[in-house]
Each structure stands twice: as structure tokens, then as C-alpha cells.
Design an enzyme around this catalytic site. Sequence first.
Site, PDB file in Angstrom:
ATOM      1  N   ASP A 186       0.830  -1.207   0.000  1.00 17.57           N
ATOM      2  CA  ASP A 186       0.000   0.000   0.000  1.00 17.57           C
ATOM      3  C   ASP A 186       0.864   1.257   0.000  1.00 17.57           C
ATOM      4  O   ASP A 186       0.605   2.202  -0.756  1.00 17.57           O
ATOM      5  CB  ASP A 186      -0.893   0.015   1.244  1.00 17.57           C
ATOM      6  CG  ASP A 186      -2.186  -0.754   1.057  1.00 17.57           C
ATOM      7  OD1 ASP A 186      -2.794  -0.633  -0.018  1.00 17.57           O
ATOM      8  OD2 ASP A 186      -2.590  -1.468   1.980  1.00 17.57           O
ATOM      9  N   ILE A 187       1.874   1.280   0.859  1.00 20.13           N
ATOM     10  CA  ILE A 187       2.722   2.464   0.973  1.00 20.13           C
ATOM     11  C   ILE A 187       3.444   2.736  -0.340  1.00 20.13           C
ATOM     12  O   ILE A 187       3.514   3.883  -0.812  1.00 20.13           O
ATOM     13  CB  ILE A 187       3.731   2.295   2.121  1.00 20.13           C
ATOM     14  CG1 ILE A 187       3.008   2.239   3.470  1.00 20.13           C
ATOM     15  CG2 ILE A 187       4.751   3.428   2.122  1.00 20.13           C
ATOM     16  CD1 ILE A 187       2.210   3.470   3.800  1.00 20.13           C
TER      17      ILE A 187
END
Length: 414
Positions: A186-187
Site C-alpha cells: 500500500d505504501i
Amino acid sequence: MPTEPTGRSIEPNGPLASLRVVDCSTVLAGPFCTMLLGDLGADVVKVEPPDGDATRGWGPPWVGAGETRTAAYYLAVNRNKRSLRLDLRSPDGAGVLRRLIERGDVLVENFRPGGLDRLGFGDDELERLNPGLVHLAISGYGTSGADAGRPGYDSVIQAVGGLMSITGFPDEVGGSPTKLGVAISDIASGLFGAVAVLAGLVERNGAGERRGQRVDVSLVASTLALLVNQAQNAFVTGRSPGRRGNAHPNIVPYETFATADGEIAIAVGSERQWPRFCEALDVPELATDPRFATNGDRVEHRDALRPLLAERFARRSSSDCIAALEAADVPCGTINDVLAAFATPAARAGRMRVAITHPTLGAVDQVGPPFALSRTPARVRTAPPLLGEDSDAVLDELGYAAEEIARLRNAGVI
């Protein structure tokens, strides 16, 4: 620790202060991307569904109490934003979003492919509303191919994307495929998304017609991109790399070692460091051992070298090892927990923990922006907002009269 002003009245400033970002994303990848843009000065309007971003309820731990109780997870990636609670399924709610998009520069969303289109905001409609819009669409598996419709969740993506196969200790010592301690897929998607959005804005602003474009970022593609040297090793050899715990696949020694009272990390990253490392560890003879003469030799003979080094580390305390290695200018460090990491001199000097207070929630310290611009610095200006905290102000800016705002509120649209 560094302190920012209390409250949420600070005007946007910074290199992106002239931009408005319409943030229809939830959870982590999209909100992390828009937080970075907000840190750089953009006016980010977070458009939340009636129940709010799901991460508001992903506690404990919590901040606040009662109806405003908010999970720390949400607080991690939603500073420098204004919250507009909006029911997009209603015609009036869709109308509000249309006005936002018409006046916006960037739209960020993470609906499943086709989801935004079903709400009446397909690519053609977005271009009609705002030809200059840069539209970032974040998905789990991309917009084409057999997997396009699958939901994307970080831990599954780390597995599917090969990252878990190289993370963790090997089977022979009881290890198993392991996910990273943060939602790195996600990051990374948020980071790649921010880079691509800025590229789209630069291109738009340099073109005569000021036309925007669509940007697609998927969690699985971002995860594959993170494999970098491990992927290249696989391409070159035709074999997938395995798990090595904390050891490096291409550099030796470059890992953690147990000491007499703990564990430390070391990184012998050049041939110049190798003999200094051996001297610091009181094993100068290893520097001239032909099995370990070069990094390539050490990689080939790592199974012979590691026990020799481990035995030396085990005799000495962590502080003694760190002192000797630092004196020899060999990279090394203690294994800090999270709070200890933020208390290090580098973290303090970099203002990586920022104290800020929300008028309702109280203290909501934030991780500081990791980039420092000399003339137009990134800032933590405002605390993460309560659900719908800024709905009236945003609608007023969009030209809604007070009675219209009241009607929308009474109807549950905002």
C-alpha cells in the site's frame, strides 16, 4: 519534540499550495499519497462515505472518546486534509462531487475497476467536467487481465507479488514466508502514485492546452517494482531467490548478529570496509583469507564465514561491538523499537515526530515529512479531521448557499 500550531485553521503553503486534490480514496494507499501532497501544500478535500473511511474504526489503539473516538490507523495518513462526508449514491451528492472535480486539479480514488464509472464518473465524464484533471486510479491488480476485478489487500498482495517468498528466515531454521511489519505494498503504491501525479501535473502545466490524464497504479505492480535486485537476480539466473532472514543476497557480511547481551546490525558495503571490519572484530586474519578476499568470494563462502563472525560477536556486548565498529568507520547500529527509533539523534534532527493537537481529539502526534525543501518546506499544518468536519466550509467554497447546505444536511447527503 517539534511542535506545530494547535487547531485546523492554517492556510495551505508550500510548493503545491495552488493545487486542490479531490481525495475519494480510503484505507491506506490513496490516503498516504494524498497526505504527501497535502504535506507539500496542496488543499486536499477528503470525500468520505456516510460511514467514513473504514480505518476510523480500525482500533485499538484509539484517540478520543464517544462518537468522535478515532483509531490511530486513520490518524497516521490523514493530516493536512479537510473532510467532506458525502453520499455519492444520491443525485445531490454526485452533484457536489461534480463541482469539486470541476474546480480540482487532481482526483485520487481506489474504487474497484468500473466502480467510479457506475457512479456516473467514467473517464469521458471526468474529461468533460475538467479537461485538465489528473486522475489517479489505484487498484489491486490493474484494470486489465483476468485478475482486474479482484479486491486488493496488502497482505495478500505481498504474497501474490513475491515479496513474502523472500522475507523471513529459511525453512531449515524454522522460518516461513513472512509479510513486512508495515503494509508496504500500500505504501509503495501511494508513493508511486504521488510521483506519477506530480509528473502528470508538470506535463499538464507545460502543455499549451493544459490537458490532464489518467494515471493507473496497482498494488501488485508496485510490489513487483519493489523486488528490484531480487527480481534482477531471478531474471539473470532463471531461479527464484529464497529467504535469508536478515542476510543480504548479494553482500556479505550484511546482516544482524547476536552479541553477548543483544543483537546488532552491520553492513560491510565495500571492499575498503572489509579489512577495517576484521580489525575491529579482532580477526585480522580473515581479511587475507583467500576464501573471503572479495565480496564475491564472501557471498560464495558465506556459510563458512558467518559462524566465524558469529562466534566473535557473541563474546562482546552490543555497546562494545558498536563502539569498535564505529571507530573503524564500519556501518552498524542497534535494533531499536519504534519509540526508540524516534528518539535517535537523526530522528530528532529531522523533526520526524511532530506534536500537534486536535481541538476535539487532543494530542495526535504525527510522523514528520521525510523530505526537506529549503525554500518551500513540507509541513504538518493541521491534524486529521473528524468525519465531515469541513463539509459546510467546502460547500460554501463551491457556491452552495446556507439554505442549500442545510437541506443537504437534513437529507443525509452531507
